[in-house]
Design a protein around this motif. Structure first.
Motif, PDB file in Angstrom:
ATOM      1  N   THR A  43       0.838  -1.191   0.000  1.00  0.00           N
ATOM      2  CA  THR A  43       0.000   0.000   0.000  1.00  0.00           C
ATOM      3  C   THR A  43       0.880   1.250   0.000  1.00  0.00           C
ATOM      4  O   THR A  43       1.812   1.373   0.789  1.00  0.00           O
ATOM      5  CB  THR A  43      -0.912   0.024   1.229  1.00  0.00           C
ATOM      6  N   LEU A  44       0.593   2.152  -0.908  1.00  0.00           N
ATOM      7  CA  LEU A  44       1.400   3.355  -1.050  1.00  0.00           C
ATOM      8  C   LEU A  44       0.961   4.426  -0.057  1.00  0.00           C
ATOM      9  O   LEU A  44      -0.224   4.575   0.229  1.00  0.00           O
ATOM     10  CB  LEU A  44       1.287   3.900  -2.477  1.00  0.00           C
ATOM     11  N   ARG A  45       1.925   5.164   0.450  1.00  0.00           N
ATOM     12  CA  ARG A  45       1.632   6.261   1.378  1.00  0.00           C
ATOM     13  C   ARG A  45       1.288   7.523   0.588  1.00  0.00           C
ATOM     14  O   ARG A  45       1.565   7.620  -0.601  1.00  0.00           O
ATOM     15  CB  ARG A  45       2.834   6.502   2.288  1.00  0.00           C
ATOM     16  N   GLY A  46       0.715   8.473   1.296  1.00  0.00           N
ATOM     17  CA  GLY A  46       0.320   9.712   0.656  1.00  0.00           C
ATOM     18  C   GLY A  46       1.470  10.414  -0.032  1.00  0.00           C
ATOM     19  O   GLY A  46       1.302  11.005  -1.112  1.00  0.00           O
ATOM     20  N   SER A  47       2.653  10.361   0.576  1.00  0.00           N
ATOM     21  CA  SER A  47       3.819  11.024  -0.007  1.00  0.00           C
ATOM     22  C   SER A  47       4.268  10.379  -1.314  1.00  0.00           C
ATOM     23  O   SER A  47       5.047  10.970  -2.068  1.00  0.00           O
ATOM     24  CB  SER A  47       4.979  11.020   0.992  1.00  0.00           C
ATOM     25  N   GLU A  48       3.803   9.156  -1.572  1.00  0.00           N
ATOM     26  CA  GLU A  48       4.173   8.456  -2.796  1.00  0.00           C
ATOM     27  C   GLU A  48       3.135   8.612  -3.896  1.00  0.00           C
ATOM     28  O   GLU A  48       3.268   8.018  -4.958  1.00  0.00           O
ATOM     29  CB  GLU A  48       4.360   6.960  -2.497  1.00  0.00           C
ATOM     30  N   LEU A  49       2.127   9.408  -3.621  1.00  0.00           N
ATOM     31  CA  LEU A  49       1.032   9.573  -4.575  1.00  0.00           C
ATOM     32  C   LEU A  49       0.931  10.986  -5.122  1.00  0.00           C
ATOM     33  O   LEU A  49      -0.063  11.345  -5.740  1.00  0.00           O
ATOM     34  CB  LEU A  49      -0.300   9.195  -3.907  1.00  0.00           C
ATOM     35  N   VAL A  50       1.954  11.792  -4.900  1.00  0.00           N
ATOM     36  CA  VAL A  50       1.962  13.150  -5.440  1.00  0.00           C
ATOM     37  C   VAL A  50       2.203  13.063  -6.944  1.00  0.00           C
ATOM     38  O   VAL A  50       3.224  12.506  -7.379  1.00  0.00           O
ATOM     39  CB  VAL A  50       3.050  14.015  -4.776  1.00  0.00           C
ATOM     40  N   PRO A  51       1.285  13.563  -7.756  1.00  0.00           N
ATOM     41  CA  PRO A  51       1.439  13.427  -9.211  1.00  0.00           C
ATOM     42  C   PRO A  51       2.787  13.953  -9.707  1.00  0.00           C
ATOM     43  O   PRO A  51       3.246  15.012  -9.292  1.00  0.00           O
ATOM     44  CB  PRO A  51       0.279  14.273  -9.763  1.00  0.00           C
ATOM     45  N   LEU A  52       3.403  13.199 -10.577  1.00  0.00           N
ATOM     46  CA  LEU A  52       4.672  13.521 -11.230  1.00  0.00           C
ATOM     47  C   LEU A  52       5.844  13.559 -10.247  1.00  0.00           C
ATOM     48  O   LEU A  52       6.857  12.890 -10.454  1.00  0.00           O
ATOM     49  CB  LEU A  52       4.582  14.855 -11.986  1.00  0.00           C
ATOM     50  N   LEU A  53       5.723  14.308  -9.164  1.00  0.00           N
ATOM     51  CA  LEU A  53       6.838  14.482  -8.240  1.00  0.00           C
ATOM     52  C   LEU A  53       7.238  13.157  -7.613  1.00  0.00           C
ATOM     53  O   LEU A  53       8.437  12.843  -7.518  1.00  0.00           O
ATOM     54  CB  LEU A  53       6.475  15.508  -7.170  1.00  0.00           C
ATOM     55  N   SER A  54       6.258  12.364  -7.162  1.00  0.00           N
ATOM     56  CA  SER A  54       6.586  11.087  -6.527  1.00  0.00           C
ATOM     57  C   SER A  54       7.296  10.160  -7.498  1.00  0.00           C
ATOM     58  O   SER A  54       8.236   9.449  -7.138  1.00  0.00           O
ATOM     59  CB  SER A  54       5.310  10.412  -6.008  1.00  0.00           C
ATOM     60  N   TRP A  55       6.865  10.164  -8.743  1.00  0.00           N
ATOM     61  CA  TRP A  55       7.505   9.315  -9.750  1.00  0.00           C
ATOM     62  C   TRP A  55       8.949   9.767  -9.986  1.00  0.00           C
ATOM     63  O   TRP A  55       9.858   8.929 -10.121  1.00  0.00           O
ATOM     64  CB  TRP A  55       6.700   9.373 -11.043  1.00  0.00           C
ATOM     65  N   LEU A  56       9.168  11.063 -10.034  1.00  0.00           N
ATOM     66  CA  LEU A  56      10.519  11.574 -10.235  1.00  0.00           C
ATOM     67  C   LEU A  56      11.430  11.228  -9.056  1.00  0.00           C
ATOM     68  O   LEU A  56      12.576  10.803  -9.244  1.00  0.00           O
ATOM     69  CB  LEU A  56      10.479  13.091 -10.439  1.00  0.00           C
ATOM     70  N   VAL A  57      10.921  11.416  -7.847  1.00  0.00           N
ATOM     71  CA  VAL A  57      11.718  11.128  -6.650  1.00  0.00           C
ATOM     72  C   VAL A  57      12.074   9.645  -6.594  1.00  0.00           C
ATOM     73  O   VAL A  57      13.197   9.265  -6.237  1.00  0.00           O
ATOM     74  CB  VAL A  57      10.959  11.562  -5.379  1.00  0.00           C
TER      75      VAL A  57
END
Length: 245
Positions: A43-57
């Motif tokens: 299960t993904l946390r909220g910090s991992e669901l920020v559009p675009l930014l989470s994928w980049l990080v």
């Protein structure tokens, strides 16, 4: 600030639409359950669901199992952000929102037809509802939209019926006439010939590109007409709004 707000809203909506485009063809629910990694099901946390930014990080991979995150996620998020920002640039608030919603749904339909040759009826119906709702704030008028909706559907339905009887096989998917009808509801009948022409030219360009790559296409190879129509329809909306501004 207004353009930025539409871009952020588009990215957020794009995150949900990307989930639909990935999960729905696989028979996975998009209504229930929290977002999880497709590799390890964490299960993904909220910090991992920020559009675009989470994928980049995360550099495009799950931080737990290292599985690659489907690139459709950032692509659809970025595409929806761009659609929202462009709409905000060319039109005032209510019109921009109607146009952005039109573009967002076209984008996810284009992706699903390109990947799975599928135009889900609920999404096409949502596009039609957005088109009807937009009649209260943007051109064209009700009569032109109604003719466009009925005419767009009838034209492709007639072509599909004729081809099926002539060749004894399906030439168009069942969702293509519905999609063209929904586009007609949004743009009115006057824009439909241009949309169909541009969609055809894009299709011919794709065939020519494949030939240049040495991958000749057979006469019965399928092209996602819904994708081509969707790609042509949003620029047509921008042009229509620009001309009538």
């Amino acid at each position: 600030m207004w353009v930025t707000a539409f871009g952020v809203l588009g990215a957020v909506i794009g995150s949900f639409l990307a989930t639909i485009a990935i999960r729905w063809p696989q028979g996975r629910s998009v209504k229930y359950g929290r977002s999880a990694c497709d590799g390890c099901n964490r299960t993904l946390r909220g910090s991992e669901l920020v559009p675009l930014l989470s994928w980049l990080v995360a550099r495009g991979r799950c931080r737990t199992c290292g599985a690659r995150i489907d690139p459709l996620h950032p692509l659809i998020e970025a595409g929806c952000a761009a659609v929202g920002m462009i709409a905000a640039l060319v039109a005032p608030a209510p019109v921009a929102l109607a146009g952005a919603a039109f573009g967002w749904l076209l984008l996810v339909l284009a992706v699903m037809d390109a990947r799975d040759f599928w135009l889900p009826d609920p999404l096409v119906a949502a596009l039609a509802l957005v088109a009807i709702a937009g009649a209260g704030v943007a051109p064209p008028g009700w009569v032109e939209r109604a003719i466009g909706g009925a005419g767009g559907f009838a034209l492709l339905w007639a072509i599909a019926t004729f081809y099926r009887r002539w060749r004894g096989r399906e030439g168009l998917g069942g969702g293509d006439p519905k999609l063209f009808g929904a586009i007609g509801l949004a743009l009115g009948w006057r824009m439909l010939p241009a949309v169909l022409l541009v969609a055809g030219l894009i299709g011919l360009g794709w065939v020519a590109f494949q030939r240049l790559r040495g991958r000749a296409m057979a006469a019965d190879d399928a092209l996602p007409l819904g994708t081509l129509l969707a790609i042509a329809a949003y620029p047509a909306w921008l042009l229509m709004i620009g001309l009538r501004a």
